[in-house]
Design a protein around this motif. Structure first.
Motif, PDB file in Angstrom:
ATOM      1  N   SER A 194      50.310  40.522  42.504  1.00  0.00           N
ATOM      2  CA  SER A 194      49.731  42.053  42.436  1.00  0.00           C
ATOM      3  C   SER A 194      49.461  42.436  41.092  1.00  0.00           C
ATOM      4  O   SER A 194      48.636  42.995  40.536  1.00  0.00           O
ATOM      5  CB  SER A 194      50.407  42.863  43.382  1.00  0.00           C
ATOM      6  OG  SER A 194      50.758  42.566  44.720  1.00  0.00           O
ATOM      7  N   THR A 195      50.651  42.350  40.283  1.00  0.00           N
ATOM      8  CA  THR A 195      50.811  43.015  38.978  1.00  0.00           C
ATOM      9  C   THR A 195      49.815  42.182  37.659  1.00  0.00           C
ATOM     10  O   THR A 195      49.157  42.980  36.950  1.00  0.00           O
ATOM     11  CB  THR A 195      52.210  43.183  38.382  1.00  0.00           C
ATOM     12  OG1 THR A 195      52.690  41.891  38.323  1.00  0.00           O
ATOM     13  CG2 THR A 195      52.884  44.206  39.111  1.00  0.00           C
ATOM     14  N   ILE A 196      49.833  40.978  37.873  1.00  0.00           N
ATOM     15  CA  ILE A 196      49.136  40.059  37.143  1.00  0.00           C
ATOM     16  C   ILE A 196      47.528  40.333  37.396  1.00  0.00           C
ATOM     17  O   ILE A 196      46.698  40.377  36.468  1.00  0.00           O
ATOM     18  CB  ILE A 196      49.407  38.498  37.234  1.00  0.00           C
ATOM     19  CG1 ILE A 196      50.782  38.466  36.619  1.00  0.00           C
ATOM     20  CG2 ILE A 196      48.196  37.874  36.242  1.00  0.00           C
ATOM     21  CD1 ILE A 196      51.261  36.848  36.828  1.00  0.00           C
ATOM     22  N   SER A 197      47.328  40.491  38.674  1.00  0.00           N
ATOM     23  CA  SER A 197      45.799  40.710  38.998  1.00  0.00           C
ATOM     24  C   SER A 197      45.417  42.197  38.544  1.00  0.00           C
ATOM     25  O   SER A 197      44.254  42.304  38.092  1.00  0.00           O
ATOM     26  CB  SER A 197      45.780  40.575  40.763  1.00  0.00           C
ATOM     27  OG  SER A 197      45.950  39.316  40.902  1.00  0.00           O
ATOM     28  N   GLY A 198      46.210  43.109  38.721  1.00  0.00           N
ATOM     29  CA  GLY A 198      46.095  44.501  38.420  1.00  0.00           C
ATOM     30  C   GLY A 198      45.978  44.355  36.872  1.00  0.00           C
ATOM     31  O   GLY A 198      45.023  45.020  36.022  1.00  0.00           O
ATOM     32  N   GLY A 199      46.547  43.682  35.986  1.00  0.00           N
ATOM     33  CA  GLY A 199      46.654  43.423  34.636  1.00  0.00           C
ATOM     34  C   GLY A 199      45.268  42.918  34.171  1.00  0.00           C
ATOM     35  O   GLY A 199      44.629  43.498  33.308  1.00  0.00           O
ATOM     36  N   LEU A 200      44.761  41.934  34.792  1.00  0.00           N
ATOM     37  CA  LEU A 200      43.331  41.285  34.477  1.00  0.00           C
ATOM     38  C   LEU A 200      42.244  42.436  34.708  1.00  0.00           C
ATOM     39  O   LEU A 200      41.428  42.466  34.077  1.00  0.00           O
ATOM     40  CB  LEU A 200      43.205  40.172  35.455  1.00  0.00           C
ATOM     41  CG  LEU A 200      44.084  38.875  35.146  1.00  0.00           C
ATOM     42  CD1 LEU A 200      43.594  37.849  36.104  1.00  0.00           C
ATOM     43  CD2 LEU A 200      43.935  38.620  33.761  1.00  0.00           C
TER      44      LEU A 200
ATOM     45  N   LYS B  37      44.353  29.419  35.219  1.00  0.00           N
ATOM     46  CA  LYS B  37      44.085  30.748  35.566  1.00  0.00           C
ATOM     47  C   LYS B  37      44.801  31.030  37.081  1.00  0.00           C
ATOM     48  O   LYS B  37      45.805  30.323  37.380  1.00  0.00           O
ATOM     49  CB  LYS B  37      42.660  31.080  35.944  1.00  0.00           C
ATOM     50  CG  LYS B  37      41.722  30.605  34.745  1.00  0.00           C
ATOM     51  CD  LYS B  37      42.214  31.627  33.466  1.00  0.00           C
ATOM     52  CE  LYS B  37      41.171  31.186  32.268  1.00  0.00           C
ATOM     53  NZ  LYS B  37      41.514  31.686  31.098  1.00  0.00           N
ATOM     54  N   LEU B  38      44.405  31.737  38.049  1.00  0.00           N
ATOM     55  CA  LEU B  38      45.218  32.184  39.297  1.00  0.00           C
ATOM     56  C   LEU B  38      44.507  31.386  40.320  1.00  0.00           C
ATOM     57  O   LEU B  38      45.333  31.346  41.522  1.00  0.00           O
ATOM     58  CB  LEU B  38      44.935  33.788  39.520  1.00  0.00           C
ATOM     59  CG  LEU B  38      45.795  34.791  38.453  1.00  0.00           C
ATOM     60  CD1 LEU B  38      45.609  36.090  38.816  1.00  0.00           C
ATOM     61  CD2 LEU B  38      47.326  34.571  38.366  1.00  0.00           C
TER      62      LEU B  38
END
Length: 260
Positions: free
Chosen positions: A164-170, A240-241
């Motif tokens: 969630s946080t890495i996605s939010g950061g991107l 990547k994710l």
């Protein structure tokens, strides 16, 4: 001896998954279910091994944590960035703590969380803004708050705090490494607060007779988490994710199908 083996297995699961975007809580619930390691003592054990993973971040980023308290510096990442990122999930987690624990902590809901969280990660990769923030010291307070909002999704086990946080950061304009490292730093106070609250509510399940496998799980999670963090940062900018999202979709479908 069997309990020690279970402690090693769960310690490895915790250390490997805590900072990868695949949900440590979700995997612990699933693995604990299949190992028949459930109940109040198992939940307390999970709290203890999560503290082992937290310690790994503190050791790896010790100098960075110290710099957060350098109030004389005029620029760069500071304590306020961490506080801002903590606020949304802390408030929601405090208000709905019992509901989350009683309703969302089951293998079936974890499967749903794994599945839905995967699509968030895919969306973040496809729709992320131009990477304007290349390192932690250029992360803005606005970006920290946006990441904090996305962290609220991780209150659903299976969604994954890291995912969630890495996605939010991107989506907020940070590159993969910056988003991941901020996620690691943000995890420490969040997990200490959450684990501390849980530990206060379940301390009666701690016993000197369980010290052996509790310590085994803690040390295992600490070592594996350190290795996982270093490895993850090396491959994240390359893969990547998406591969992690595909893995989550596969596991999510299997879990949902199994428990239906």
């Amino acid at each position: 001896m069997l309990e020690v083996i279970k402690a090693i297995v769960l310690g490895c699961v915790e250390g490997l998954t805590e900072f990868l975007p695949i949900s440590s809580t979700g995997h612990l619930i699933l693995v604990g279910h299949f190992l028949s390691f459930t109940g109040d003592k198992a939940k307390t054990f999970e709290i203890v091994i999560q503290l082992g993973s937290i310690l790994a971040v503190v050791v790896l980023y010790f100098k960075r944590f110290l710099s957060l308290f350098n109030f004389k510096k005029r620029s760069g990442l500071n304590l306020l960035h961490i506080i801002i990122g903590m606020i949304p999930a802390s408030v929601l987690g405090f208000l709905f703590h019992d509901v989350i624990k009683n309703v969302l902590f089951s293998p079936f809901t974890v499967g749903i969380g794994l599945f839905l969280g995967a699509f968030l990660m895919i969306y973040a990769e496809k729709k992320s803004k131009t990477e304007s923030t290349q390192d932690l010291d250029h992360l803005s307070y606005k970006q920290a708050f946006i990441i904090g909002l996305y962290q609220c999704l991780s209150l659903w086990p299976g969604f994954s705090r890291a995912g969630s946080t890495i996605s939010g950061g991107l989506l907020a304009g940070a590159n993969h490494k910056t988003a991941a490292e901020y996620s690691f730093l943000l995890a420490v106070p969040m997990m200490v607060a959450a684990s501390g609250l849980d530990l206060l509510k379940s301390y009666q399940y701690l016993s000197i007779h369980d010290l052996n496998y509790f310590a085994t799980g803690f040390i295992t999670a600490f070592i594996v988490a350190m290795l996982a963090i270093v490895f993850f940062l090396k491959i994240l900018s390359k893969v990547k994710l998406i591969p992690f999202a595909i893995y989550r979709i596969i596991i999510g479908i299997i879990v949902i199908a199994y428990f239906i």
